[in-house]
Enzyme design. Structure first.
Site, mmCIF file in Angstrom:
data_model
loop_
_atom_site.group_PDB
_atom_site.id
_atom_site.type_symbol
_atom_site.label_atom_id
_atom_site.label_comp_id
_atom_site.label_asym_id
_atom_site.label_seq_id
_atom_site.Cartn_x
_atom_site.Cartn_y
_atom_site.Cartn_z
ATOM 1 N N SER A 86 0.823 -1.178 -0.043
ATOM 2 C CA SER A 86 0.058 0.086 -0.068
ATOM 3 C C SER A 86 0.863 1.283 0.063
ATOM 4 O O SER A 86 0.405 2.327 -0.324
ATOM 5 C CB SER A 86 -0.849 0.092 1.203
ATOM 6 O OG SER A 86 -0.210 -0.196 2.396
ATOM 7 N N SER A 87 2.239 1.131 0.379
ATOM 8 C CA SER A 87 3.028 2.290 0.329
ATOM 9 C C SER A 87 4.490 2.072 0.427
ATOM 10 O O SER A 87 4.937 0.949 0.640
ATOM 11 C CB SER A 87 2.615 3.372 1.638
ATOM 12 O OG SER A 87 3.221 2.709 2.691
ATOM 13 N N ASP B 233 10.372 -8.767 2.138
ATOM 14 C CA ASP B 233 9.956 -7.561 3.513
ATOM 15 C C ASP B 233 10.334 -8.409 4.637
ATOM 16 O O ASP B 233 10.678 -7.986 5.609
ATOM 17 C CB ASP B 233 8.976 -6.711 3.391
ATOM 18 C CG ASP B 233 7.729 -7.372 2.968
ATOM 19 O OD1 ASP B 233 7.528 -8.599 2.797
ATOM 20 O OD2 ASP B 233 6.695 -6.836 2.323
ATOM 21 N N THR B 234 9.503 -9.523 4.860
ATOM 22 C CA THR B 234 9.500 -10.473 6.121
ATOM 23 C C THR B 234 10.835 -10.794 6.327
ATOM 24 O O THR B 234 11.356 -10.956 7.529
ATOM 25 C CB THR B 234 8.717 -11.658 5.786
ATOM 26 O OG1 THR B 234 7.081 -10.924 5.545
ATOM 27 C CG2 THR B 234 8.381 -12.436 7.390
ATOM 28 N N ASN C 212 1.437 -17.959 6.869
ATOM 29 C CA ASN C 212 0.915 -16.516 6.321
ATOM 30 C C ASN C 212 -0.467 -16.549 6.794
ATOM 31 O O ASN C 212 -1.175 -17.447 6.597
ATOM 32 C CB ASN C 212 0.888 -16.769 4.729
ATOM 33 C CG ASN C 212 2.279 -16.139 4.072
ATOM 34 O OD1 ASN C 212 2.592 -15.252 4.003
ATOM 35 N ND2 ASN C 212 2.916 -17.238 3.511
ATOM 36 N N GLN D 11 -7.450 -2.900 6.896
ATOM 37 C CA GLN D 11 -7.088 -1.954 5.616
ATOM 38 C C GLN D 11 -8.242 -1.936 4.955
ATOM 39 O O GLN D 11 -8.563 -0.644 4.454
ATOM 40 C CB GLN D 11 -5.775 -2.227 5.140
ATOM 41 C CG GLN D 11 -4.468 -2.273 5.987
ATOM 42 C CD GLN D 11 -3.268 -2.805 5.501
ATOM 43 O OE1 GLN D 11 -3.265 -3.232 4.474
ATOM 44 N NE2 GLN D 11 -2.280 -2.775 5.974
#
Length: 468
Positions: free
Chosen positions: A13-14, A238-239, A297, A305
């Site tokens: 999202s960003s 990222d994880t 996960n 969100q």
């Protein structure tokens, strides 16, 4: 003169540019640029606008120049499984389709015509997610086989951005593992599997580990942003980066990397590719220094969100948490049900699940949010018990890192449902983990335990105790 290290952390999202420096043995972090992200609906297909994202990457680099804080090194991390196929002229073949697109429906069965689900797990140790790269490539093979034939290289999303910056192609290990095409025994592509599936093995280049130098900016990029910089591979998933910032050196620590997804698990030295592990739906994603992130996960804050966008009031997450905390509704949904992956209306999906399971149907903002938060926490409780059953160990503390560590109400519920202490923070774990690899490469830290001790000393961590 102060040295700066730059993490560009791009989520679903960003994205943001985070500069780090060391002062008196502590890491200091500063956000210098932020930009929106999301999948665009392109003629009915959900796609990433990688051209725009690369422009934003360069805009943030220009901001570093503007404020006079030029990094000595940088690295980019993103989500997993998504990729680009490049032809002989390094042009993208087709659209850069996102993992939430429906093109992978039925592709699991196509894959299983060649290799069974059990054998695929035994070879890769990666849990079945219908959006894994292995299924995405089958979708390409079915609809655009010419793309696979013309492809000279496949690059995961952060690998592609590193290539645009340096002109050098590297396939980074942690992100590559998410696609279900890497062998946990060789820590490289399973070329035999790739050939079996007909995926053009020549486009898969050897895998590089976090800490590898990609190269320096091309002259074109240098001229545009105003400086040169060394690009160092972080854990580009990222994880993988977030787990590096878990503030403990306890080998028996359970973590939750809490963001759009909740990734809950432990670090292990070897992968568990057993059928017991597969049936529990655990995955063995690659980590720093050939560690394995043995995790599950969980749909995560994606659900909150999504409903936030549907609420008629413009509420902050803090306000939503506050409203949820005042509710007594006891309904629980299965956060991992596919119905919550990409529904047209998350509110309606939650309500329908409750209706179909004969539970109270939430109606208000507070009730809907309460159901989601409680369901997430219950899922965490179930998952830690599964980890204990599989490993035969007991875990006293759960370490929550990432943006979700700021959700105090969810942390309280996590302590309640798991019956364990919850350590919350740091919230910028992904950027911190990205930078840790750069600092290790630069010799600032001798090893990962020293880096994690620094995280513990540098950032606020809040403890939550389970109710007696």
């Amino acid at each position: 003169m102060e040295k700066y290290y730059l993490a560009i952390d791009i989520g679903a999202s960003s994205g943001r540019h985070m500069l780090a420096s060391m002062k008196d043995g502590r890491m200091q972090l500063e956000e210098v640029y932020r930009f929106p992200n999301g999948m665009d609906n392109k003629n009915g297909t959900l796609c990433w606008d990688v051209e725009r994202l690369f422009t934003e990457i360069k805009n943030g680099l220009k901001k570093c120049k503007e404020i006079g804080k030029i990094p000595v090194s940088m690295g980019i991390d993103t989500w997993g499984v998504d990729y680009v196929l490049l032809d002989k002229d390094n042009k993208i073949l087709g659209d850069t389709v996102g993992y939430r697109d429906s093109r992978t429906e039925g592709m699991d069965e196509k894959v299983y015509e060649t290799i069974s689900q059990n054998d695929l797990y035994a070879r890769t140790g990666i849990q079945k997610q219908i959006f894994n790269t292995v299924y995405q490539l089958m979708a390409v093979k079915e609809s655009h086989p010419e793309y696979l034939e013309q492809a000279e290289s496949i690059l995961m999303i952060p690998d592609y951005f590193h290539f645009l910056l340096t002109g050098v192609k590297k396939n980074e290990y942690t992100n590559a593992t998410t696609g279900q095409l890497i062998s946990p025994k060789t820590n490289d592509w399973d070329y035999e599997l790739i050939d079996m599936l007909g995926y053009n093995s020549r486009m898969f280049q050897p895998v590089s580990m976090p800490g590898t130098v990609v190269g320096e900016f091309t002259k074109e990029v240098q001229d545009e942003v105003g400086f040169n910089c060394t690009v160092v591979l972080p854990a580009t998933h990222d994880t993988g980066s977030a787990v590096l910032a878990v503030p403990t050196n306890d080998d028996d620590a359970v973590y939750i990397s809490s963001g759009t997804w909740s990734l809950m698990g432990i670090e292990r030295k070897e992968a568990d590719c057993s059928m017991e592990s597969m049936k529990a739906n655990f995955t063995n994603e690659g980590g720093y220094d050939h560690r394995f992130r043995y995790l599950k996960n969980i749909m995560g804050l994606w659900m909150i969100q999504s409903v936030k966008k549907e609420f008629t009031e413009d509420l902050s997450f803090a306000e939503i948490c506050e409203m949820a905390s005042k509710e007594t509704i006891s309904s629980i949904v299965d956060c991992n049900d596919d119905c919550f992956l990409a529904p047209e209306s998350m509110i309606e999906a939650v309500q329908k699940f409750c209706r179909d399971t004969n539970q109270q149907v939430p109606e208000t903002v507070g009730e809907i949010s309460s159901v989601i938060y409680n369901s997430l926490a219950k899922c965490y409780g179930d998952t830690v018990e599964e980890i204990e059953n599989i490993t035969g160990k007991n875990y006293s503390t759960i370490y929550v890192v990432g943006g979700g560590s700021n959700a105090g109400y969810l942390n309280e519920l996590t302590a309640k449902y798991t019956g364990r202490k919850v350590s919350a923070g740091p919230s910028e774990a992904t950027a911190i983990g990205n930078i840790i690899v750069q600092l290790l490469h630069d010799g600032v830290f001798a090893d990962l335990p020293e880096a994690r001790n620094c995280v513990k000393e540098s950032f606020d961590v809040k403890m939550y105790e389970p109710a007696k």
